[in-house]
Design a protein around this motif. Structure first.
Motif, mmCIF file in Angstrom:
data_model
loop_
_atom_site.group_PDB
_atom_site.id
_atom_site.type_symbol
_atom_site.label_atom_id
_atom_site.label_comp_id
_atom_site.label_asym_id
_atom_site.label_seq_id
_atom_site.Cartn_x
_atom_site.Cartn_y
_atom_site.Cartn_z
ATOM 1 N N MET A 172 0.917 -1.135 0.181
ATOM 2 C CA MET A 172 -0.093 0.130 -0.043
ATOM 3 C C MET A 172 0.600 1.243 -0.020
ATOM 4 O O MET A 172 0.870 2.538 -0.956
ATOM 5 N N ALA A 173 2.226 1.269 0.320
ATOM 6 C CA ALA A 173 2.476 2.415 0.837
ATOM 7 C C ALA A 173 3.631 3.190 -0.150
ATOM 8 O O ALA A 173 3.647 4.181 -0.904
ATOM 9 N N ALA A 174 3.692 1.278 -1.148
ATOM 10 C CA ALA A 174 4.728 1.524 -1.922
ATOM 11 C C ALA A 174 4.010 2.129 -3.471
ATOM 12 O O ALA A 174 4.341 2.374 -4.185
ATOM 13 N N SER A 175 2.592 2.028 -3.616
ATOM 14 C CA SER A 175 1.680 2.078 -4.133
ATOM 15 C C SER A 175 1.741 3.774 -4.629
ATOM 16 O O SER A 175 2.110 4.243 -6.329
ATOM 17 N N LEU A 176 2.024 4.437 -3.887
ATOM 18 C CA LEU A 176 2.449 5.794 -4.320
ATOM 19 C C LEU A 176 3.803 6.539 -3.898
ATOM 20 O O LEU A 176 3.899 7.995 -2.904
ATOM 21 N N ALA A 177 4.503 5.917 -3.131
ATOM 22 C CA ALA A 177 6.320 6.192 -3.488
ATOM 23 C C ALA A 177 6.188 6.827 -4.348
ATOM 24 O O ALA A 177 6.071 6.416 -5.797
ATOM 25 N N SER A 178 7.500 7.391 -4.793
ATOM 26 C CA SER A 178 7.744 7.618 -5.830
ATOM 27 C C SER A 178 9.087 6.155 -6.498
ATOM 28 O O SER A 178 9.552 6.163 -5.489
ATOM 29 N N GLY A 179 9.099 6.208 -7.908
ATOM 30 C CA GLY A 179 10.087 4.853 -8.298
ATOM 31 C C GLY A 179 9.484 3.214 -8.040
ATOM 32 O O GLY A 179 8.660 3.453 -7.455
ATOM 33 N N ARG A 180 10.406 2.444 -8.099
ATOM 34 C CA ARG A 180 10.240 1.310 -8.223
ATOM 35 C C ARG A 180 10.862 0.404 -6.593
ATOM 36 O O ARG A 180 11.781 0.599 -6.028
ATOM 37 N N THR A 181 9.567 -0.405 -6.055
ATOM 38 C CA THR A 181 9.880 -1.287 -5.034
ATOM 39 C C THR A 181 9.457 -3.013 -5.312
ATOM 40 O O THR A 181 8.823 -3.320 -6.137
ATOM 41 N N ILE A 182 10.465 -3.481 -4.765
ATOM 42 C CA ILE A 182 10.770 -4.967 -5.200
ATOM 43 C C ILE A 182 10.093 -6.007 -3.383
ATOM 44 O O ILE A 182 10.552 -4.958 -2.720
ATOM 45 N N ILE A 183 9.054 -6.532 -3.714
ATOM 46 C CA ILE A 183 8.839 -6.984 -2.139
ATOM 47 C C ILE A 183 9.428 -8.302 -2.460
ATOM 48 O O ILE A 183 8.960 -9.493 -3.002
ATOM 49 N N GLU A 184 10.554 -9.290 -2.162
ATOM 50 C CA GLU A 184 10.913 -10.872 -2.304
ATOM 51 C C GLU A 184 9.838 -10.949 -0.577
ATOM 52 O O GLU A 184 10.412 -10.547 0.527
ATOM 53 N N ASN A 185 9.841 -12.496 -1.040
ATOM 54 C CA ASN A 185 9.892 -13.093 0.176
ATOM 55 C C ASN A 185 8.951 -12.854 0.519
ATOM 56 O O ASN A 185 7.655 -13.101 1.703
ATOM 57 N N ALA A 186 7.601 -12.536 -0.717
ATOM 58 C CA ALA A 186 6.342 -11.711 -0.346
ATOM 59 C C ALA A 186 5.207 -13.109 -0.432
ATOM 60 O O ALA A 186 5.277 -13.987 -0.890
ATOM 61 N N ALA A 187 3.853 -12.921 0.174
ATOM 62 C CA ALA A 187 2.876 -13.888 1.156
ATOM 63 C C ALA A 187 1.925 -13.995 -0.489
ATOM 64 O O ALA A 187 2.382 -13.162 -1.134
ATOM 65 N N ARG A 188 1.977 -15.039 -0.710
ATOM 66 C CA ARG A 188 1.418 -15.252 -1.593
ATOM 67 C C ARG A 188 -0.266 -15.674 -1.487
ATOM 68 O O ARG A 188 -1.394 -15.819 -2.372
ATOM 69 N N GLU A 189 -0.785 -15.502 -0.508
ATOM 70 C CA GLU A 189 -2.316 -15.614 -0.322
ATOM 71 C C GLU A 189 -3.230 -14.827 -0.932
ATOM 72 O O GLU A 189 -2.909 -13.946 -1.901
ATOM 73 N N PRO A 190 -4.300 -15.691 -1.293
ATOM 74 C CA PRO A 190 -5.418 -14.612 -2.249
ATOM 75 C C PRO A 190 -5.596 -13.249 -2.070
ATOM 76 O O PRO A 190 -6.176 -12.524 -3.176
ATOM 77 N N HIS A 191 -6.253 -13.248 -0.471
ATOM 78 C CA HIS A 191 -6.175 -11.441 -0.121
ATOM 79 C C HIS A 191 -5.289 -11.117 -0.206
ATOM 80 O O HIS A 191 -5.881 -10.101 -0.590
ATOM 81 N N VAL A 192 -3.709 -11.527 -0.665
ATOM 82 C CA VAL A 192 -2.831 -10.484 -1.059
ATOM 83 C C VAL A 192 -2.819 -10.010 -2.628
ATOM 84 O O VAL A 192 -3.476 -8.970 -2.803
ATOM 85 N N VAL A 193 -3.203 -11.029 -3.106
ATOM 86 C CA VAL A 193 -3.554 -11.051 -4.831
ATOM 87 C C VAL A 193 -5.095 -9.973 -4.510
ATOM 88 O O VAL A 193 -4.531 -8.958 -5.469
ATOM 89 N N ASP A 194 -5.759 -10.101 -3.660
ATOM 90 C CA ASP A 194 -6.862 -9.221 -3.628
ATOM 91 C C ASP A 194 -6.925 -8.096 -3.496
ATOM 92 O O ASP A 194 -7.565 -6.873 -4.769
ATOM 93 N N VAL A 195 -6.076 -7.852 -2.392
ATOM 94 C CA VAL A 195 -5.309 -6.633 -2.554
ATOM 95 C C VAL A 195 -4.600 -5.336 -3.380
ATOM 96 O O VAL A 195 -5.138 -4.461 -4.169
ATOM 97 N N ALA A 196 -3.774 -6.229 -4.325
ATOM 98 C CA ALA A 196 -2.886 -5.739 -5.441
ATOM 99 C C ALA A 196 -3.963 -5.521 -6.224
ATOM 100 O O ALA A 196 -4.148 -4.255 -7.210
#
Ligand code: EPZ
Length: 430
Positions: A172-196
Motif C-alpha cells: 500500500m505505502a509503495a503504491s504512492l512512493a516514487s520509483g520502483r519497489t520490489i518485495i521479496e519473500n512476499a506472501a502469496r495468499e489469495p487476499h494479497v492478490v485481491d488487495v493488489a
C-alpha cells in the motif's frame, strides 16, 4: 454475554453461500482511503472486524456510506486526522493496515502498536522494516507507531519471513512512493492478490502479486474504483469441515475452488468426496474418516486459519493424526476444550497428537479466538448431546450469520444470552 447452544448429531445437508473474504476486506477498506475520490466496495462481509474498521475510518474523517449489508462507499477526501484511536486497534489488530494507507497518501501515520492476541505475540517488525526501507522514519511513542516521510522512495525489500500483513502494508505505502519497489519473500495468499487487484483498479501499478516477488511502480495518485471482494476461503473451508465432521453432504457456494486446494486435498485424504464446480464445492462424508498428518504453511500450503477446524474433525477420525502449527506459537488453546468433549488430543510444543475417538459428547466450552471458536462449534455439531460455546464474540469477528447459515444446513444451533434461553432450547430439542 452471547453464546451458542448446539444439539449435535445431525449430519449437515444442503447449500450454504459464502461471504466476502474478511482478511481481504480489512486491507481493502483501509486502502480505499488512499484516493480523494469515492470507492464502492461490494461483497464485503458483514462481520464485527469490518464494521469496527469502518468506524475507525469514519473516526479519522473519511465519509463512509453503507449502501447495504455487503456494499459500502468510502471517500477519503475529508480525512483530517492521521492518528488512529487506541480503541480500534484494541478491537482489531488489522487497523494497522491504516499505517500503510495513511503513510502512502499523507506521508504520515500514527497507529497504536497492536498487542499480541490469543494465538501468539504477532510482532509487526517486518511492516516497520518495509516503511523504513521506503524512507519513512518510524518511532514508538506512547504506545503508538509514528511513521512519516518527506517523500517515499521505492526500495528493494527482503522480508525475513513470509508475512501477509507486512506484504500488504508495504504494498500500500509503495503504491504512492516514487520509483520502483520490489518485495521479496512476499506472501502469496489469495487476499494479497485481491488487495493488489483492488489497488490496481484505483490506478496503482503492481505486478507479481500471488508470487513471492511483487514489483510496484509508484504513481502520483489513486482514483475512484468499484471493486468486489473475493469469497472467503476460510469461511468456505470451515463449512467444508463442518460437513466432514458431521458426516454430511453440503454444497458450499460462491467460492473459488483453486483457493481451497490444500483444504480439499486434506478432506479427500481423510476419506471425504469433494466435487468441484465453477464457483462451488460439494463435500460428501459418508462413512468413517481416516487419520492424517497436516502441517500449516504459508499459501499455497495448508492454511493456519484452518488448523483448529481440521483438528476438531480428526478428533473422531479412525487412527492417530498429527497436526503441526508452523506459523503461530500458541494456536492450540482449543485443545483443552476439545478434551472436555471427550477428544483424545495431546499438545507437545507446536504439534498436536490426536487419537480419534468414536464419538464426542457435548459440554460447556469457551472460544479463545476466532478459528478456535469455529472449531468448537464444529465439534459441538458432531457431538452427542448439548454443547454451549461461550465467548462467541470472537466467532462473530469473522463469520457472517454463522448460526443462521448452520441452521440452513439442518444444524440445531441458537445464539442465546441467558440461562433461561438455554433451558428453553433444551426443552425444545429434547
Ligand atoms: C494474517 O495475519 C491473517 N489476518 C491471519 O488470520 C492469518 O492467520 C495470517 O495472516 C497468516 O495467514 C488478517 O489478514 C487480518 P502474518 P498476519 O504477518 O498478517 C510473524 C484469522 O483467523 N510476523 O502472515 O498478522 C507472525 O508472528 C487471522 O483470520 C513477524 O514475526 O499474519 C507469524 O508468526 C488469524 N513479524 C508469521 O509471521 C511481522 O512483522 C505470519 O504472520 C509480521 C509477522
Amino acid at each position: 454475554m452471547e453464546r451458542y447452544v448446539i444439539k449435535g448429531g445431525n449430519p449437515l445437508a444442503g447449500e450454504v453461500e459464502i461471504a466476502g473474504a474478511k482478511n481481504a476486506a480489512l486491507a481493502i477498506l483501509a486502502a480505499a482511503i488512499m484516493t480523494d475520490e469515492t470507492v464502492l466496495i461490494e461483497n464485503m462481509p458483514d462481520v464485527r472486524d469490518t464494521n469496527v474498521l469502518l468506524e475507525a475510518i469514519q473516526e479519522i474523517g473519511a465519509i463512509v456510506e453503507r449502501v447495504d449489508k455487503s456494499r459500502v462507499k468510502i471517500n477519503g477526501s475529508t480525512i483530517t486526522n492521521v492518528s488512529v484511536d487506541y480503541e480500534f486497534i484494541k478491537k482489531i489488530r488489522a487497523s494497522y493496515y491504516l499505517l500503510g494507507a495513511l503513510l502512502g497518501k499523507y506521508k504520515h501515520a500514527e497507529v497504536p502498536l497492536p498487542g499480541g492476541c490469543n494465538i501468539g505475540s504477532r510482532p509487526i517488525d517486518q511492516h516497520l522494516k518495509g516503511f523504513r526501507a521506503l524512507g519513512a522514519s518510524v518511532e514508538i511513542r506512547h504506545g503508538a507507531i509514528v511513521t512519516q516521510a518527506e517523500k517515499l522512495r521505492g526500495s528493494h525489500i527482503f522480508l525475513d519471513m513470509v508475512s501477509v500483513g507486512a506484504t500488504i502494508n508495504i504494498m500500500m505505502a509503495a503504491s504512492l512512493a516514487s520509483g520502483r519497489t520490489i518485495i521479496e519473500n512476499a506472501a502469496r495468499e489469495p487476499h494479497v492478490v485481491d488487495v493488489a487487484n483492488f489497488l490496481n483498479s484505483m490506478g496503482a501499478n503492481i505486478k507479481g502479486a500471488g508470487t513471492d516477488v511483487i514489483r510496484i511502480k509508484g504513481v502520483e495518485k489513486l482514483h475512484k474504483a468499484e471493486y468486489s471482494i473475493i469469497p472467503d476461503q476460510i469461511e468456505a473451508g470451515t463449512f467444508m469441515f463442518a460437513a466432514a465432521a458431521t458426516r454430511g453432504d453440503v454444497l458450499v457456494k460462491n467460492v473459488i475452488p483453486k483457493h481451497l486446494e490444500a483444504t480439499t486435498a486434506k478432506l479427500e485424504e481423510i476419506g471425504c468426496e469433494v466435487k468441484e464446480f465453477d464457483d462451488s464445492v460439494r463435500v460428501i462424508a459418508a462413512g468413517n474418516l481416516r487419520r492424517t498428518h497436516v502441517k500449516t504453511l504459508p499459501y499455497p500450503g495448508y492454511p493456519t486459519d484452518m488448523q483448529p477446524q481440521i483438528a476438531a474433525t480428526l478428533a473422531t477420525a479412525t487412527g492417530t493424526s498429527i497436526v503441526t502449527e508452523s506459523i503461530f506459537e500458541n494456536r492450540f488453546k482449543y485443545a483443552d476444550e476439545l478434551s472436555r468433549m471427550g477428544a483424545n488430543i495431546k499438545v507437545e510444543g507446536n504439534t498436536a497428537i490426536i487419537d480419534g475417538v468414536g464419538r464426542l459428547t457435548g459440554a460447556r466450552v469457551s472460544a479463545s479466538d476466532l478459528r478456535a471458536g469455529a472449531a468448537l462449534v464444529i465439534a459441538g455439531l458432531a457431538a452427542e448431546g448439548i454443547t454451549i460455546v461461550d465467548d462467541i464474540v470472537y466467532i462473530q469477528r469473522g463469520y457472517e450469520d454463522f448460526e443462521v447459515k448452520l441452521r440452513g444446513l439442518g444444524a440445531e444451533i441458537e445464539k442465546v444470552s441467558s440461562e433461561k434461553e438455554i433451558q428453553k432450547f433444551r426443552l425444545r430439542v429434547s
